[in-house]
Design a protein around this motif. Sequence first.
Motif, mmCIF file in Angstrom:
data_model
loop_
_atom_site.group_PDB
_atom_site.id
_atom_site.type_symbol
_atom_site.label_atom_id
_atom_site.label_comp_id
_atom_site.label_asym_id
_atom_site.label_seq_id
_atom_site.Cartn_x
_atom_site.Cartn_y
_atom_site.Cartn_z
ATOM 1 N N LEU A 149 7.336 0.992 -6.568
ATOM 2 C CA LEU A 149 6.893 2.216 -7.238
ATOM 3 C C LEU A 149 5.370 2.216 -7.255
ATOM 4 O O LEU A 149 4.745 1.238 -7.664
ATOM 5 C CB LEU A 149 7.437 2.248 -8.677
ATOM 6 C CG LEU A 149 6.864 3.333 -9.585
ATOM 7 C CD1 LEU A 149 7.439 4.701 -9.250
ATOM 8 C CD2 LEU A 149 7.120 3.005 -11.047
ATOM 9 N N CYS A 150 4.811 3.282 -6.823
ATOM 10 C CA CYS A 150 3.358 3.382 -6.854
ATOM 11 C C CYS A 150 2.941 3.800 -8.268
ATOM 12 O O CYS A 150 3.399 4.822 -8.772
ATOM 13 C CB CYS A 150 2.871 4.398 -5.828
ATOM 14 S SG CYS A 150 1.115 4.726 -5.956
ATOM 15 N N THR A 151 2.093 2.991 -8.883
ATOM 16 C CA THR A 151 1.714 3.293 -10.266
ATOM 17 C C THR A 151 0.679 4.411 -10.318
ATOM 18 O O THR A 151 0.422 4.970 -11.370
ATOM 19 C CB THR A 151 1.150 2.022 -10.945
ATOM 20 O OG1 THR A 151 0.252 1.379 -10.040
ATOM 21 C CG2 THR A 151 2.264 1.061 -11.308
ATOM 22 N N ASP A 152 0.128 4.735 -9.193
ATOM 23 C CA ASP A 152 -0.858 5.828 -9.175
ATOM 24 C C ASP A 152 -0.203 7.199 -9.054
ATOM 25 O O ASP A 152 -0.498 8.105 -9.800
ATOM 26 C CB ASP A 152 -1.838 5.643 -8.007
ATOM 27 C CG ASP A 152 -2.744 4.433 -8.227
ATOM 28 O OD1 ASP A 152 -2.898 4.032 -9.395
ATOM 29 O OD2 ASP A 152 -3.267 3.900 -7.224
ATOM 30 N N CYS A 153 0.704 7.300 -8.077
ATOM 31 C CA CYS A 153 1.263 8.642 -7.825
ATOM 32 C C CYS A 153 2.763 8.729 -8.062
ATOM 33 O O CYS A 153 3.368 9.764 -7.793
ATOM 34 C CB CYS A 153 0.909 9.102 -6.408
ATOM 35 S SG CYS A 153 1.901 8.322 -5.139
ATOM 36 N N GLN A 154 3.370 7.659 -8.540
ATOM 37 C CA GLN A 154 4.797 7.617 -8.868
ATOM 38 C C GLN A 154 5.728 7.727 -7.655
ATOM 39 O O GLN A 154 6.932 7.905 -7.793
ATOM 40 C CB GLN A 154 5.183 8.727 -9.891
ATOM 41 C CG GLN A 154 4.330 8.776 -11.149
ATOM 42 C CD GLN A 154 4.332 7.440 -11.887
ATOM 43 O OE1 GLN A 154 5.385 6.885 -12.165
ATOM 44 N NE2 GLN A 154 3.156 6.906 -12.162
ATOM 45 N N HIS A 155 5.165 7.653 -6.514
ATOM 46 C CA HIS A 155 5.960 7.697 -5.286
ATOM 47 C C HIS A 155 6.725 6.371 -5.159
ATOM 48 O O HIS A 155 6.194 5.317 -5.487
ATOM 49 C CB HIS A 155 5.002 7.877 -4.101
ATOM 50 C CG HIS A 155 5.667 7.971 -2.768
ATOM 51 N ND1 HIS A 155 6.374 9.065 -2.366
ATOM 52 C CD2 HIS A 155 5.716 7.073 -1.741
ATOM 53 C CE1 HIS A 155 6.829 8.848 -1.153
ATOM 54 N NE2 HIS A 155 6.452 7.650 -0.742
ATOM 55 N N THR A 156 7.992 6.427 -4.729
ATOM 56 C CA THR A 156 8.713 5.175 -4.494
ATOM 57 C C THR A 156 8.953 5.010 -2.995
ATOM 58 O O THR A 156 9.158 5.992 -2.287
ATOM 59 C CB THR A 156 10.070 5.133 -5.237
ATOM 60 O OG1 THR A 156 10.881 6.187 -4.744
ATOM 61 C CG2 THR A 156 9.890 5.267 -6.738
ATOM 62 N N ARG A 211 0.860 -1.181 0.000
ATOM 63 C CA ARG A 211 0.000 0.000 0.000
ATOM 64 C C ARG A 211 0.897 1.232 0.000
ATOM 65 O O ARG A 211 1.785 1.342 0.829
ATOM 66 C CB ARG A 211 -0.896 0.009 1.237
ATOM 67 C CG ARG A 211 -1.968 1.080 1.207
ATOM 68 C CD ARG A 211 -2.842 1.028 2.444
ATOM 69 N NE ARG A 211 -3.752 -0.124 2.412
ATOM 70 C CZ ARG A 211 -4.951 -0.114 1.791
ATOM 71 N NH1 ARG A 211 -5.361 0.969 1.175
ATOM 72 N NH2 ARG A 211 -5.719 -1.183 1.810
ATOM 73 N N CYS A 212 0.712 2.076 -0.929
ATOM 74 C CA CYS A 212 1.548 3.280 -1.040
ATOM 75 C C CYS A 212 1.334 4.165 0.179
ATOM 76 O O CYS A 212 0.197 4.515 0.510
ATOM 77 C CB CYS A 212 1.188 4.040 -2.318
ATOM 78 S SG CYS A 212 1.864 5.708 -2.358
ATOM 79 N N PRO A 213 2.407 4.515 0.876
ATOM 80 C CA PRO A 213 2.241 5.327 2.082
ATOM 81 C C PRO A 213 1.748 6.743 1.761
ATOM 82 O O PRO A 213 1.271 7.454 2.637
ATOM 83 C CB PRO A 213 3.649 5.356 2.687
ATOM 84 C CG PRO A 213 4.572 5.025 1.576
ATOM 85 C CD PRO A 213 3.813 4.192 0.585
ATOM 86 N N SER A 214 1.897 7.134 0.505
ATOM 87 C CA SER A 214 1.543 8.496 0.143
ATOM 88 C C SER A 214 0.072 8.618 -0.278
ATOM 89 O O SER A 214 -0.660 9.440 0.261
ATOM 90 C CB SER A 214 2.483 8.962 -0.967
ATOM 91 O OG SER A 214 2.098 10.209 -1.452
ATOM 92 N N CYS A 215 -0.356 7.751 -1.249
ATOM 93 C CA CYS A 215 -1.735 7.899 -1.742
ATOM 94 C C CYS A 215 -2.620 6.717 -1.375
ATOM 95 O O CYS A 215 -3.795 6.684 -1.742
ATOM 96 C CB CYS A 215 -1.741 8.129 -3.252
ATOM 97 S SG CYS A 215 -1.462 6.607 -4.196
ATOM 98 N N LYS A 216 -2.056 5.749 -0.655
ATOM 99 C CA LYS A 216 -2.787 4.547 -0.217
ATOM 100 C C LYS A 216 -3.182 3.607 -1.374
ATOM 101 O O LYS A 216 -3.968 2.685 -1.180
ATOM 102 C CB LYS A 216 -4.051 4.895 0.613
ATOM 103 C CG LYS A 216 -3.830 5.915 1.715
ATOM 104 C CD LYS A 216 -2.996 5.356 2.832
ATOM 105 C CE LYS A 216 -2.736 6.440 3.891
ATOM 106 N NZ LYS A 216 -1.378 6.384 4.424
HETATM 107 ZN ZN LIG Z 1 0.886 6.412 -4.393
#
Ligand SMILES: [Zn+2]
Length: 397
Positions: free
Chosen positions: A80-87, A41-46
């Motif tokens: 890599l988060c495919t939604d927000c590009q956050h790694t 789960r992306c810590p930035s955008c979930k």
């Molecule tokens: Zn994200």
Amino acid sequence: MQNHFIIELLGIKDRHVDVWSISEQSGIFIVELDTKVKRQRCPSCKGITKRIHGYRNQIIQGPIVSNKRVQIHLRKRRYLCTDCQHTFFERLQMVDHYQRCTTSLQTTALTYAAMGSFTTAARLAGMTTNRLLRLFDKRDIKKRIVLPRTISIDEFKGDAGGERFQTVIADVENREIVEILPNRKVETIMKYLQSCDTGAVEIVVMDLSKSFKQAVKKALGDPLIIADRFHYMRQVYWALDEVRREVQRDLSKTDRIRMKRSKKLLWKSPYKLSEDDKKKVRELLAVHPRLEAAYELKNEIDKWFKESDETTAKEGLEVCLKAMEASSIESFREVSKTFRRWKTEILQSFVYPFSNGYIEGVNNTIKVLKRNSYGIKDFNRLRNKILWHQEVKQIMI
Ligand SMILES: [Zn+2]
């Protein structure tokens, strides 16, 4: 199967961690671990992702196994988060962020630290003392807010935070240390008591300290104050000791040493002495009439202390006080002054005879702690060590 055993041995609970290889290099076990791909789960955008961005090798210290150090080489994944590009790095239970040793090793080291010195604990866990201290200081041991029915206030020589004495607040009936305060000033104790919920407090046991009484009265109004039996009786023994030391000074070296060694013998109640000991005591007392007079006074007070009850204590105390006041021995006259000032509280100790065990239990804990915490200069560290020791001990019993 074997790999599973190693994972368990290392105290790793993450299910997607696997052993890649094990080797031994100059007496150190090297365990290489890698992780399976897992939905994150992306810590930035979930958002949910499984896309790998890269890897990083992290070296982590493990426990001591068969007297050898274990070094864990962990290949950590970066996603890599495919939604927000956050790694971001995958989260693992086995090691905290930015730590260089496993979570289970930290727990082991901290448990050792509760029972022994930091140096020994660090050595047993295979980490440096400084690292253990950093771990230890980071933990927060919460203050207990609600105080019990019976508390005791006592001091101990902890030599921390620039103060020689610290104060310990204990739950008498549950034999538990509640809090450690940085000094024994009225202000400190008062503020502490005022910061707690003291609605249930009815009884306060304390030594004969003016500042404790003052703080309690200011913060709690008018609770029942009981003088701690050990503390007031100790004054009697000390008074006898003063005379012994004074008499001792004029003796030859051999007699001086003999007298010094007999300190505890003179403290003992006469009925507890063996025939042999009785003879020894008679010889010691023959050295000086002042010592004999002091010994008699001590015995009289000791008898009153041991044989009185709620109904006879008052009358008996008056007799003891008169005997001390009539004596020419300065140290006992001082005791009588203190006892007069604390008469009410001393007599309360016969009405509420908290069996010696209660107080003794707390006193013993403090003794152990003093030994364990010897040389801890930082007050917070001393406090945390004492409370942590108690916590771990309660779990282990
Ligand atoms: Zn994200």
